[in-house]
Motif scaffolding. Sequence first.
Motif, PDB file in Angstrom:
ATOM      1  N   VAL A  83       5.216   7.382   5.971  1.00 58.27           N
ATOM      2  CA  VAL A  83       4.727   6.428   4.979  1.00 58.27           C
ATOM      3  C   VAL A  83       3.309   6.856   4.625  1.00 58.27           C
ATOM      4  O   VAL A  83       2.581   7.384   5.470  1.00 58.27           O
ATOM      5  CB  VAL A  83       4.769   4.988   5.539  1.00 58.27           C
ATOM      6  CG1 VAL A  83       3.878   4.839   6.763  1.00 58.27           C
ATOM      7  CG2 VAL A  83       4.390   3.963   4.476  1.00 58.27           C
ATOM      8  N   TYR A  84       2.902   6.649   3.371  1.00 55.06           N
ATOM      9  CA  TYR A  84       1.585   7.155   2.960  1.00 55.06           C
ATOM     10  C   TYR A  84       0.446   6.371   3.580  1.00 55.06           C
ATOM     11  O   TYR A  84      -0.635   6.889   3.817  1.00 55.06           O
ATOM     12  CB  TYR A  84       1.450   7.135   1.434  1.00 55.06           C
ATOM     13  CG  TYR A  84       1.178   5.765   0.846  1.00 55.06           C
ATOM     14  CD1 TYR A  84      -0.132   5.312   0.656  1.00 55.06           C
ATOM     15  CD2 TYR A  84       2.222   4.920   0.494  1.00 55.06           C
ATOM     16  CE1 TYR A  84      -0.385   4.058   0.127  1.00 55.06           C
ATOM     17  CE2 TYR A  84       1.978   3.668  -0.030  1.00 55.06           C
ATOM     18  CZ  TYR A  84       0.686   3.237  -0.214  1.00 55.06           C
ATOM     19  OH  TYR A  84       0.440   1.982  -0.729  1.00 55.06           O
ATOM     20  N   GLY A  85       0.661   5.055   3.839  1.00 56.46           N
ATOM     21  CA  GLY A  85      -0.412   4.246   4.365  1.00 56.46           C
ATOM     22  C   GLY A  85      -0.093   2.771   4.248  1.00 56.46           C
ATOM     23  O   GLY A  85       1.076   2.373   4.107  1.00 56.46           O
ATOM     24  N   GLU A  86      -1.139   1.978   4.313  1.00 55.25           N
ATOM     25  CA  GLU A  86      -0.987   0.527   4.249  1.00 55.25           C
ATOM     26  C   GLU A  86      -2.329  -0.080   3.867  1.00 55.25           C
ATOM     27  O   GLU A  86      -3.360   0.604   3.826  1.00 55.25           O
ATOM     28  CB  GLU A  86      -0.543  -0.016   5.618  1.00 55.25           C
ATOM     29  CG  GLU A  86      -1.573   0.212   6.719  1.00 55.25           C
ATOM     30  CD  GLU A  86      -1.071  -0.204   8.094  1.00 55.25           C
ATOM     31  OE1 GLU A  86       0.083   0.136   8.407  1.00 55.25           O
ATOM     32  OE2 GLU A  86      -1.836  -0.861   8.838  1.00 55.25           O
ATOM     33  N   GLY A  87      -2.303  -1.378   3.578  1.00 57.28           N
ATOM     34  CA  GLY A  87      -3.546  -2.078   3.285  1.00 57.28           C
ATOM     35  C   GLY A  87      -3.426  -3.002   2.104  1.00 57.28           C
ATOM     36  O   GLY A  87      -2.479  -2.912   1.307  1.00 57.28           O
TER      37      GLY A  87
END
Length: 518
Positions: free
Chosen positions: A415-419
């Motif tokens: 997954v590329y990331g979160e936030g």
Amino acid sequence: MPAQRTIAPGPFAPTWNSLVANYRCPDWFRDAKLGIWAHWGPQCVPEQGDWYARSMYLQGHKQYAAHVAAYGHPSETGFMEIIHRWTAERWDPDALMQLYVDAGARYFVAMATHEDNFDAFASRYHAWNSVNVGPRRDIIGEWAKAARAHGLRFGVSNHSSHTWHWFQTAYGYDAEGPQAGVRYDAFRLKKADGKGRWWDGLDPQDLYGRPRPDMVIPDGIATVKELRAWHDAHNLPWTEEPPPGDPQFADNWFFRVQDLVDRYQPDFLYLDNTELPLGQAGLDLAAHFYNANAARHGGKLDAVLTAKGLRAERRPAVVQDFERSIGSGGIQELPFETGTCIGQWHYQRDIAYKTVTQVVRNFVDVVSKNGTLLLSIPLRGDGTIDERERAFLQGLAAWNKVNGEGIFGSRPWKVYGEGPTQIPRGRGADGPLPFTQDDIRFTTNRGALYAFVLRLPERAVRVQALGAAAPYGAKIAAISLVGSTEPVAWRQEADALVIEKPAQFPCADVIAYRITLQ
């Protein structure tokens, strides 16, 4: 000019189906992650920003006013006189290239031709070039030599397929004031007028493009508002189609770009177009570029060609470029490029540049989604960068020196990331965004997982994707702070990985944690 277009033999035929079936993005580009772009040409001389060559002929535009104040009325001092003033007297490509290498660049791109229709190289098919007039130097040739001497891949950009409509403003006139109705230099000057002058033997219409009856403003418009509306409606609308009834324009574009890629053999070709330009001419150029490159590399294609706005079925044929945006909310299956600038594309004095922090955040976001960043650092007309740009490059160099292990040669994670921060689609992504310490981006490299925190944390960082109960099944063995020897205190809770705030940060911007998985 040759009688007909020919392309290098090889596996690529000049059709979308063939380009899609045969193209694969080379690993060097996927590994590179960062390119520096010199969007440099005669339009940088006035230091008034992008599209100067068009807008200096638009009464009421700020670039028109700046031109009249600095150089005189465009009926007497047109853009060709700006070319004459482009001498590049302080340009040192080797010194600049060292700055780019220090900043982390793995490839370098030089603008070969903008919509202003001036070739910055020893052009065989266009006399308005930097060897004949202006600097009287082979700009692309010298850039290529410097880039390769510093171990960088070399690229060129072309923007001239739109010249045929973009430059029609040069045939216009003032709608108001003491020079109302007086036509500008493109309309007035002929080849014979250059006898005994610096442009002796050159035809101004070869620079400005032939006048097109439906795009040259007619007599009788009496207000600036009407004048601007007329130009916006008749010669500004963007099209990738060749000009009607003028096959010579597409042929000339093809031969000039073919000459460019054959002469300088770039690894990378940026076309400022939606899909490919000028119908069959664009397809012919793509096939030639790929085949010629593969032939030089023992049959293995090692080239990158970029274009914009590709429909899904054509996406595999080239590397998609997203201008001043990231183009996607998540990881893209195919590699892409984001092209952006710290200011204006052409140099503009007294403009506010992006900060290192802003660019680094954008850079990490792009890389986490399978992209590469092409960053333009504008040059002044004399060939230098200003002190603020130099400081920017030094700041970028400092950040990459600390964090580059998680960037260069990396690949996306699951997954590329979160936030919480939502990145707008399109050019809204290019502005400053209110990232928080909860905005995380991931990459993988040499067996390690890297978690980049997009804002320096003020408390413990919580990474939800790395919680013990998260769907990605990450079991953590060790964590270290990249660029620091300080031990990291961490724990893996069910809903998040919790990393305590360090006592000291190793850099002033985005930080990265190196995570070893079991």
